[in-house]
Design an enzyme around this catalytic site. Structure first.
Site, PDB file in Angstrom:
ATOM      1  N   HIS A  11       0.712  -1.231   0.066  1.00 47.09           N
ATOM      2  CA  HIS A  11       0.008  -0.211   0.071  1.00 47.09           C
ATOM      3  C   HIS A  11       0.793   1.164   0.101  1.00 47.09           C
ATOM      4  O   HIS A  11       1.162   1.760   1.084  1.00 47.09           O
ATOM      5  CB  HIS A  11      -0.914   0.014   1.204  1.00 47.09           C
ATOM      6  CG  HIS A  11      -2.023   0.855   1.055  1.00 47.09           C
ATOM      7  ND1 HIS A  11      -3.354   0.337   1.551  1.00 47.09           N
ATOM      8  CD2 HIS A  11      -2.170   2.161   0.813  1.00 47.09           C
ATOM      9  CE1 HIS A  11      -4.153   1.359   1.389  1.00 47.09           C
ATOM     10  NE2 HIS A  11      -3.502   2.536   0.962  1.00 47.09           N
ATOM     11  N   ARG A  15       2.321   8.915  -5.585  1.00 47.19           N
ATOM     12  CA  ARG A  15       2.059  10.317  -6.157  1.00 47.19           C
ATOM     13  C   ARG A  15       2.234  10.518  -7.636  1.00 47.19           C
ATOM     14  O   ARG A  15       1.272  11.180  -8.354  1.00 47.19           O
ATOM     15  CB  ARG A  15       2.674  11.234  -5.319  1.00 47.19           C
ATOM     16  CG  ARG A  15       2.384  11.190  -3.746  1.00 47.19           C
ATOM     17  CD  ARG A  15       1.007  11.841  -3.727  1.00 47.19           C
ATOM     18  NE  ARG A  15       0.746  11.769  -2.423  1.00 47.19           N
ATOM     19  CZ  ARG A  15      -0.500  11.499  -1.732  1.00 47.19           C
ATOM     20  NH1 ARG A  15      -1.253  10.743  -2.384  1.00 47.19           N
ATOM     21  NH2 ARG A  15      -0.654  11.714  -0.400  1.00 47.19           N
ATOM     22  N   ASN A  44      -4.292   6.062  -7.235  1.00 47.34           N
ATOM     23  CA  ASN A  44      -4.783   7.662  -7.010  1.00 47.34           C
ATOM     24  C   ASN A  44      -3.816   8.553  -7.220  1.00 47.34           C
ATOM     25  O   ASN A  44      -3.614   9.420  -6.395  1.00 47.34           O
ATOM     26  CB  ASN A  44      -5.779   7.860  -5.613  1.00 47.34           C
ATOM     27  CG  ASN A  44      -4.754   7.768  -4.549  1.00 47.34           C
ATOM     28  OD1 ASN A  44      -3.756   7.045  -4.608  1.00 47.34           O
ATOM     29  ND2 ASN A  44      -5.183   8.152  -3.398  1.00 47.34           N
ATOM     30  N   ASP A 101      -8.540   3.078  -3.986  1.00 40.12           N
ATOM     31  CA  ASP A 101      -8.061   3.432  -2.648  1.00 40.12           C
ATOM     32  C   ASP A 101      -7.857   4.978  -2.542  1.00 40.12           C
ATOM     33  O   ASP A 101      -7.343   5.608  -3.452  1.00 40.12           O
ATOM     34  CB  ASP A 101      -6.589   2.907  -2.394  1.00 40.12           C
ATOM     35  CG  ASP A 101      -6.231   3.263  -0.986  1.00 40.12           C
ATOM     36  OD1 ASP A 101      -6.991   2.950   0.175  1.00 40.12           O
ATOM     37  OD2 ASP A 101      -5.188   4.090  -0.809  1.00 40.12           O
ATOM     38  N   HIS A 179      -5.954  -1.468   5.006  1.00 36.17           N
ATOM     39  CA  HIS A 179      -5.660  -0.638   6.316  1.00 36.17           C
ATOM     40  C   HIS A 179      -7.114  -0.651   7.169  1.00 36.17           C
ATOM     41  O   HIS A 179      -7.540   0.350   7.407  1.00 36.17           O
ATOM     42  CB  HIS A 179      -5.371   0.754   5.976  1.00 36.17           C
ATOM     43  CG  HIS A 179      -6.228   1.539   5.099  1.00 36.17           C
ATOM     44  ND1 HIS A 179      -7.261   1.482   4.946  1.00 36.17           N
ATOM     45  CD2 HIS A 179      -5.759   2.271   3.974  1.00 36.17           C
ATOM     46  CE1 HIS A 179      -7.964   2.046   3.965  1.00 36.17           C
ATOM     47  NE2 HIS A 179      -6.688   2.632   3.161  1.00 36.17           N
ATOM     48  N   ASP A 252       0.700   2.540   3.712  1.00 36.12           N
ATOM     49  CA  ASP A 252      -0.464   3.489   3.316  1.00 36.12           C
ATOM     50  C   ASP A 252       0.734   4.685   3.166  1.00 36.12           C
ATOM     51  O   ASP A 252       0.161   5.878   3.616  1.00 36.12           O
ATOM     52  CB  ASP A 252      -1.424   3.637   4.278  1.00 36.12           C
ATOM     53  CG  ASP A 252      -2.680   4.528   3.769  1.00 36.12           C
ATOM     54  OD1 ASP A 252      -2.636   4.863   2.416  1.00 36.12           O
ATOM     55  OD2 ASP A 252      -3.625   4.648   4.356  1.00 36.12           O
ATOM     56  N   HIS A 256       2.911  14.101   1.700  1.00 34.75           N
ATOM     57  CA  HIS A 256       2.313  15.398   1.378  1.00 34.75           C
ATOM     58  C   HIS A 256       3.186  16.512   1.754  1.00 34.75           C
ATOM     59  O   HIS A 256       4.132  16.449   2.515  1.00 34.75           O
ATOM     60  CB  HIS A 256       1.208  15.672   2.540  1.00 34.75           C
ATOM     61  CG  HIS A 256       0.032  14.697   2.206  1.00 34.75           C
ATOM     62  ND1 HIS A 256      -0.792  14.987   1.230  1.00 34.75           N
ATOM     63  CD2 HIS A 256      -0.481  13.537   2.832  1.00 34.75           C
ATOM     64  CE1 HIS A 256      -1.796  14.147   1.150  1.00 34.75           C
ATOM     65  NE2 HIS A 256      -1.678  13.268   2.173  1.00 34.75           N
ATOM     66  N   GLY A 271      -3.177  11.589   5.659  1.00 34.61           N
ATOM     67  CA  GLY A 271      -2.149  10.655   5.382  1.00 34.61           C
ATOM     68  C   GLY A 271      -0.775  11.025   5.889  1.00 34.61           C
ATOM     69  O   GLY A 271      -0.312  12.178   6.180  1.00 34.61           O
TER      70      GLY A 271
HETATM   71 ZN   LIG Z   1      -6.943   4.083   1.625  1.00 32.30          ZN
END
Ligand SMILES: [Zn+2]
Length: 351
Positions: A11, A15, A44, A101, A179, A252, A256, A271
């Protein structure tokens, strides 16, 4: 010195592809520093992985990394839950795992169709379970004294998970719960496994190392999906790993820019980064023996990916036992574990 196989993260948010806002080499550096040799990239990105064209754009960049990056296809176009992706095309291009996700596939009719189609293709659905993700995204787990913050109740996760387990049973679809964050989710997965469903589950390091007692709502670093929950939930997740109900620890990892985390909690991005801190923090917590950690970070994710047709490089890294404080080396420092005490460090060679 300890020789440890390269970890496999089921996971990661790479980016990219993203017009170079988040350079790919930063993901590479984070993975190498944390001892990860294989990453499963969530779809994503700025360019969503919902078409073969976009998949190829991402894979061209993936090739530049020293770390092996495997891809997940989106469940729906632009991950907005309204139109299914052409799964057959993805499977023909070696992609057998599908997820939206960051969001769940909420629409029951579309979910039914997706489970049916993906089962027929021999693929798997990896689901981020969160009922209100499209309609009213929440901020924080209860109990929460701040009325401005929208609570994310345990039912948010349970309703989607319970529906999905029924669909997995209906169509025999390979299903992986991403998660998990609640005590009750572990009970649902336990029951599904007892019934013989083709189901696995993951939990993040932050959900097994932290609870929401004294959680600082002035600190946007604590904002994440799913949220950090109560001590009862944390203990349930740890027990889930101990008993084999939960199979995998996955990071995960979500870089950022710091300015999006140093704003009021409600406005903060969701996140945290996790590739560099995962193993040193889990090891140093003394919750698990080393051989258990290797099961969660190497053996079980390896089995899951190989069964779905993904090839995994066999890498060995060297670690040394040495007390120090954890410092994120990569450019994105939205870590919950900065300056925590750790007892093991990755020995880096020529990287
Ligand atoms: Zn997620």
């Amino acid at each position: 010195m300890i020789e440890i196989p390269g970890f496999i993260d089921l996971h990661t948010h790479t980016r990219y592809p993203d017009a170079d806002k988040f350079p790919y080499n930063d993901i590479d550096e984070s993975a190498i520093n944390g001892g990860f040799s294989t990453l499963l990239a969530m779809p994503n990105s700025e360019i969503p992985i919902d078409s073969i064209k976009n998949l190829k754009i991402a894979q061209e960049i993936d090739k530049k990394l020293k770390t092996k990056v495997h891809r997940v296809g989106a469940l729906t176009k632009d991950l907005d839950g309204r139109e299914l992706v052409n799964y057959k095309e993805f499977v023909e291009n070696g992609i057998t795992i599908f997820s939206d996700d960051g969001k769940s596939l909420i629409d029951d009719n579309l979910a039914d169709e997706a489970f049916k189609k993906i089962s027929a293709l021999g693929g798997a659905i990896f689901q981020h379970c969160e009922k209100s993700c499209h309609s009213r995204p929440g901020d924080i787990a209860p109990p929460n004294a701040d009325n401005d913050l929208i609570p994310i109740n345990n039912d948010e996760e349970l309703e989607v998970l319970a529906r999905d387990l029924n669909l997995s049973e209906k169509y025999g679809t390979r299903y992986h719960a991403q998660h998990l964050s609640t005590y009750e989710s572990v009970q649902l997965i336990k029951k599904a496994k007892q019934e013989g469903l083709p189901v696995t589950a993951e939990v993040t390091p932050h959900h097994i190392l932290l609870n929401n007692e004294n959680l600082d709502t002035n600190n946007g670093l604590f904002k994440m999906y799913p949220p950090i929950r109560t001590e009862k939930d944390r203990e349930g997740l740890v027990e889930g790993l101990q008993s084999g109900v939960i199979d995998v620890i996955a990071t995960d990892h979500a870089p950022h820019k710091l300015e999006t985390k140093t704003v009021p909690f409600k406005d903060a991005n969701r996140g945290v980064v996790g590739l560099e801190s995962a193993f040193p923090l889990i090891y140093s917590s003394n919750i698990f023996e080393l051989d258990q950690i290797l099961k969660f970070l190497v053996t079980n994710p390896l089995t899951i990916l190989e069964e779905l047709g993904y090839e995994i490089p066999k890498i060995v890294n060297t670690w040394k036992k040495s007390k120090s404080v954890f410092i994120t080396k990569s450019k994105y420092k939205n870590s919950l574990f900065e300056n925590e005490n750790i007892e093991i460090q990755r020995v880096l060679s020529n990287v």
